[in-house]
Scaffold this motif. Structure first.
Motif, PDB file in Angstrom:
ATOM      1  N   TRP A  43       0.837  -1.207   0.000  1.00 13.89           N
ATOM      2  CA  TRP A  43       0.000   0.000   0.000  1.00 13.89           C
ATOM      3  C   TRP A  43       0.873   1.259   0.000  1.00 13.89           C
ATOM      4  CZ3 TRP A  43      -5.409   0.391   2.420  1.00 13.89           C
ATOM      5  CH2 TRP A  43      -6.194  -0.701   2.003  1.00 13.89           C
ATOM      6  N   LYS A  44       1.982   1.206   0.693  1.00 20.02           N
ATOM      7  CA  LYS A  44       2.897   2.352   0.702  1.00 20.02           C
ATOM      8  C   LYS A  44       3.393   2.654  -0.711  1.00 20.02           C
ATOM      9  CE  LYS A  44       7.038   4.150   2.992  1.00 20.02           C
ATOM     10  NZ  LYS A  44       8.089   3.875   4.010  1.00 20.02           N
ATOM     11  N   GLN A  45       3.729   1.612  -1.444  1.00 17.50           N
ATOM     12  CA  GLN A  45       4.185   1.787  -2.819  1.00 17.50           C
ATOM     13  C   GLN A  45       3.051   2.297  -3.705  1.00 17.50           C
ATOM     14  OE1 GLN A  45       7.302   1.584  -3.801  1.00 17.50           O
ATOM     15  NE2 GLN A  45       6.707   2.227  -5.864  1.00 17.50           N
ATOM     16  N   ALA A  46       1.837   1.823  -3.461  1.00 21.50           N
ATOM     17  CA  ALA A  46       0.676   2.264  -4.241  1.00 21.50           C
ATOM     18  C   ALA A  46       0.383   3.747  -3.992  1.00 21.50           C
ATOM     19  CB  ALA A  46      -0.539   1.422  -3.900  1.00 21.50           C
ATOM     20  N   VAL A  47       0.544   4.192  -2.743  1.00 15.32           N
ATOM     21  CA  VAL A  47       0.353   5.618  -2.427  1.00 15.32           C
ATOM     22  C   VAL A  47       1.364   6.460  -3.200  1.00 15.32           C
ATOM     23  CG1 VAL A  47       0.574   7.363  -0.625  1.00 15.32           C
ATOM     24  CG2 VAL A  47      -0.720   5.269  -0.173  1.00 15.32           C
ATOM     25  N   LYS A  48       2.612   5.996  -3.249  1.00 10.25           N
ATOM     26  CA  LYS A  48       3.638   6.708  -4.008  1.00 10.25           C
ATOM     27  C   LYS A  48       3.267   6.787  -5.485  1.00 10.25           C
ATOM     28  CE  LYS A  48       7.576   5.605  -1.008  1.00 10.25           C
ATOM     29  NZ  LYS A  48       8.884   4.905  -0.923  1.00 10.25           N
ATOM     30  N   GLN A  49       2.780   5.675  -6.027  1.00  8.19           N
ATOM     31  CA  GLN A  49       2.372   5.662  -7.432  1.00  8.19           C
ATOM     32  C   GLN A  49       1.204   6.600  -7.678  1.00  8.19           C
ATOM     33  OE1 GLN A  49       1.729   1.967  -9.438  1.00  8.19           O
ATOM     34  NE2 GLN A  49       3.627   1.023  -8.680  1.00  8.19           N
ATOM     35  N   SER A  50       0.271   6.670  -6.724  1.00 12.42           N
ATOM     36  CA  SER A  50      -0.891   7.553  -6.875  1.00 12.42           C
ATOM     37  C   SER A  50      -0.470   9.017  -6.916  1.00 12.42           C
ATOM     38  CB  SER A  50      -1.894   7.320  -5.737  1.00 12.42           C
ATOM     39  OG  SER A  50      -1.437   7.886  -4.511  1.00 12.42           O
ATOM     40  N   LEU A  51       0.542   9.371  -6.145  1.00 10.43           N
ATOM     41  CA  LEU A  51       1.053  10.748  -6.170  1.00 10.43           C
ATOM     42  C   LEU A  51       1.624  11.074  -7.544  1.00 10.43           C
ATOM     43  CD1 LEU A  51       2.795  10.911  -2.679  1.00 10.43           C
ATOM     44  CD2 LEU A  51       0.753  12.167  -3.387  1.00 10.43           C
ATOM     45  N   GLY A  52       2.264  10.102  -8.166  1.00  8.91           N
ATOM     46  CA  GLY A  52       2.832  10.304  -9.485  1.00  8.91           C
ATOM     47  C   GLY A  52       1.783  10.501 -10.561  1.00  8.91           C
ATOM     48  N   ARG A  53       0.541  10.091 -10.290  1.00 10.45           N
ATOM     49  CA  ARG A  53      -0.530  10.229 -11.281  1.00 10.45           C
ATOM     50  C   ARG A  53      -1.355  11.497 -11.091  1.00 10.45           C
ATOM     51  NH1 ARG A  53      -2.750   3.953 -11.566  1.00 10.45           N
ATOM     52  NH2 ARG A  53      -0.689   3.009 -11.866  1.00 10.45           N
ATOM     53  N   ARG A  54      -1.125  12.195 -10.025  1.00 10.08           N
ATOM     54  CA  ARG A  54      -1.900  13.409  -9.753  1.00 10.08           C
ATOM     55  C   ARG A  54      -1.385  14.583 -10.580  1.00 10.08           C
ATOM     56  NH1 ARG A  54      -4.770  13.458  -4.592  1.00 10.08           N
ATOM     57  NH2 ARG A  54      -4.589  11.414  -3.628  1.00 10.08           N
ATOM     58  N   GLU A  55      -2.330  15.355 -11.103  1.00 13.90           N
ATOM     59  CA  GLU A  55      -1.970  16.573 -11.830  1.00 13.90           C
ATOM     60  C   GLU A  55      -2.172  17.798 -10.968  1.00 13.90           C
ATOM     61  OE1 GLU A  55      -3.920  16.876 -15.590  1.00 13.90           O
ATOM     62  OE2 GLU A  55      -2.764  15.235 -16.477  1.00 13.90           O
ATOM     63  N   SER A  56      -2.862  17.629  -9.842  1.00 11.30           N
ATOM     64  CA  SER A  56      -3.143  18.758  -8.960  1.00 11.30           C
ATOM     65  C   SER A  56      -3.013  18.325  -7.503  1.00 11.30           C
ATOM     66  CB  SER A  56      -4.561  19.282  -9.226  1.00 11.30           C
ATOM     67  OG  SER A  56      -4.887  20.328  -8.335  1.00 11.30           O
ATOM     68  N   LEU A  57      -2.380  19.185  -6.705  1.00 12.53           N
ATOM     69  CA  LEU A  57      -2.257  18.950  -5.259  1.00 12.53           C
ATOM     70  C   LEU A  57      -2.525  20.252  -4.530  1.00 12.53           C
ATOM     71  CD1 LEU A  57       0.856  16.693  -4.456  1.00 12.53           C
ATOM     72  CD2 LEU A  57      -1.537  16.243  -3.872  1.00 12.53           C
ATOM     73  N   SER A  58      -3.372  20.183  -3.521  1.00 14.78           N
ATOM     74  CA  SER A  58      -3.642  21.366  -2.706  1.00 14.78           C
ATOM     75  C   SER A  58      -3.376  21.047  -1.237  1.00 14.78           C
ATOM     76  CB  SER A  58      -5.090  21.826  -2.878  1.00 14.78           C
ATOM     77  OG  SER A  58      -5.370  22.906  -1.998  1.00 14.78           O
ATOM     78  N   PHE A  59      -2.515  21.850  -0.631  1.00 13.25           N
ATOM     79  CA  PHE A  59      -2.212  21.714   0.788  1.00 13.25           C
ATOM     80  C   PHE A  59      -2.931  22.794   1.596  1.00 13.25           C
ATOM     81  CE2 PHE A  59       1.484  20.011  -1.472  1.00 13.25           C
ATOM     82  CZ  PHE A  59       1.541  18.736  -0.923  1.00 13.25           C
ATOM     83  N   ALA A  60      -3.774  23.574   0.927  1.00 15.25           N
ATOM     84  CA  ALA A  60      -4.482  24.667   1.592  1.00 15.25           C
ATOM     85  C   ALA A  60      -5.354  24.116   2.719  1.00 15.25           C
ATOM     86  CB  ALA A  60      -5.345  25.429   0.590  1.00 15.25           C
ATOM     87  N   GLY A  61      -5.196  24.674   3.896  1.00 14.95           N
ATOM     88  CA  GLY A  61      -5.989  24.248   5.036  1.00 14.95           C
ATOM     89  C   GLY A  61      -5.414  23.093   5.827  1.00 14.95           C
ATOM     90  N   TRP A  62      -4.334  22.488   5.316  1.00 17.13           N
ATOM     91  CA  TRP A  62      -3.701  21.371   6.019  1.00 17.13           C
ATOM     92  C   TRP A  62      -2.480  21.857   6.788  1.00 17.13           C
ATOM     93  CZ3 TRP A  62      -5.958  16.726   6.345  1.00 17.13           C
ATOM     94  CH2 TRP A  62      -6.978  16.435   5.420  1.00 17.13           C
ATOM     95  N   GLN A  63      -2.256  21.267   7.943  1.00 19.14           N
ATOM     96  CA  GLN A  63      -1.106  21.634   8.764  1.00 19.14           C
ATOM     97  C   GLN A  63       0.121  20.887   8.253  1.00 19.14           C
ATOM     98  OE1 GLN A  63      -2.267  20.948  12.851  1.00 19.14           O
ATOM     99  NE2 GLN A  63      -3.083  23.004  13.035  1.00 19.14           N
ATOM    100  N   MET A  64       0.741  21.460   7.238  1.00 19.28           N
ATOM    101  CA  MET A  64       1.905  20.843   6.599  1.00 19.28           C
ATOM    102  C   MET A  64       3.129  21.705   6.844  1.00 19.28           C
ATOM    103  SD  MET A  64       0.387  18.246   5.090  1.00 19.28           S
ATOM    104  CE  MET A  64       1.508  17.638   3.833  1.00 19.28           C
TER     105      MET A  64
END
Length: 217
Positions: A43-64
């Motif tokens: 699942w960890k590897q799948a999460v990494k792969q999913s990030l590679g497929r995203r065209e948009s990321l928003s961290f607005a509102g998250w405590q990052m």
């Protein structure tokens, strides 16, 4: 009972990596992604792969923080739109974070970046990030403390820029805006609401680019 649990685990293990990645692409909560990543190695590897497929990321509102965002972007190599705007409980990004973000492979492909309200950044970090954002078309850097130094870096590195929001950027001047509009030949819209530039500056900008849409303060 133990046999049933083992059977369930086996069913999960049989899910193809590609299918898992497609499912994780639909998750918008970084908390959920972190929890999924901790389930097992697959699942960890799948999460990494999913990030590679995203065209948009928003961290607005998250405590990052700087490191968290940089780690995620390291895997988001297909990213085109990045939003790290600050809300009341949102991102606490600094110049160090912008430097780390600039090292991600996706930065040269980004067409949209929002740094709205991220008051922990200065010209130093913005200049570093803009030097790598060569495909940038839309930039929201309003409500920050940038100066003409950032505008000059944007003008030099972002020839594809179409829109820029400088809402309440009170430390930019007429000189910086003139250079920006002169060099960014594809610029269509500029928001200068809340800045301290004189009205005469707007006429000078329109003389350079007559079709430019200006949202004055």
């Amino acid at each position: 009972m133990a046999g049933r649990e083992e059977g369930k685990e086996a069913e999960i293990e049989r899910l193809p990596m590609d299918l898992l990645a497609n499912i994780f692409v639909m998750l918008t909560s970084f908390t959920d992604l972190a929890q999924a990543s901790s389930v097992c190695r697959k699942w960890k590897q799948a999460v990494k792969q999913s990030l590679g497929r995203r065209e948009s990321l928003s961290f607005a509102g998250w405590q990052m923080d700087d490191d968290s965002i940089a780690r995620l972007l390291h895997h988001a190599y297909g990213l085109k739109e990045l939003d790290i705007s600050r809300s009341r409980w949102g991102c606490q990004v600094t110049d160090d974070g912008l430097y780390k973000i600039s090292l991600a492979n996706c930065v040269s492909k980004l067409t949209s970046i929002s740094l709205w309200g991220v008051t922990g950044i200065t010209d130093s970090g913005v200049v570093q990030l803009m030097s790598k954002a060569i495909s940038l078309q839309h930039l929201n850097i309003g409500a920050t403390f940038i100066t003409d130094e950032s505008l000059l870096a944007i003008a030099e590195s972002c020839p594809c820029l179409k829109t820029i929001v400088l809402w309440s950027c009170r430390h930019v001047s007429e000189n910086g805006l003139l250079v920006l509009v002169s060099k960014c030949r594809k610029l269509q819209s500029i928001n200068v609401w809340g800045t301290r530039v004189p009205v005469d500056c707007f006429f000078a900008l329109l003389a350079i680019r007559p079709a430019l849409q200006i949202k004055p303060g």
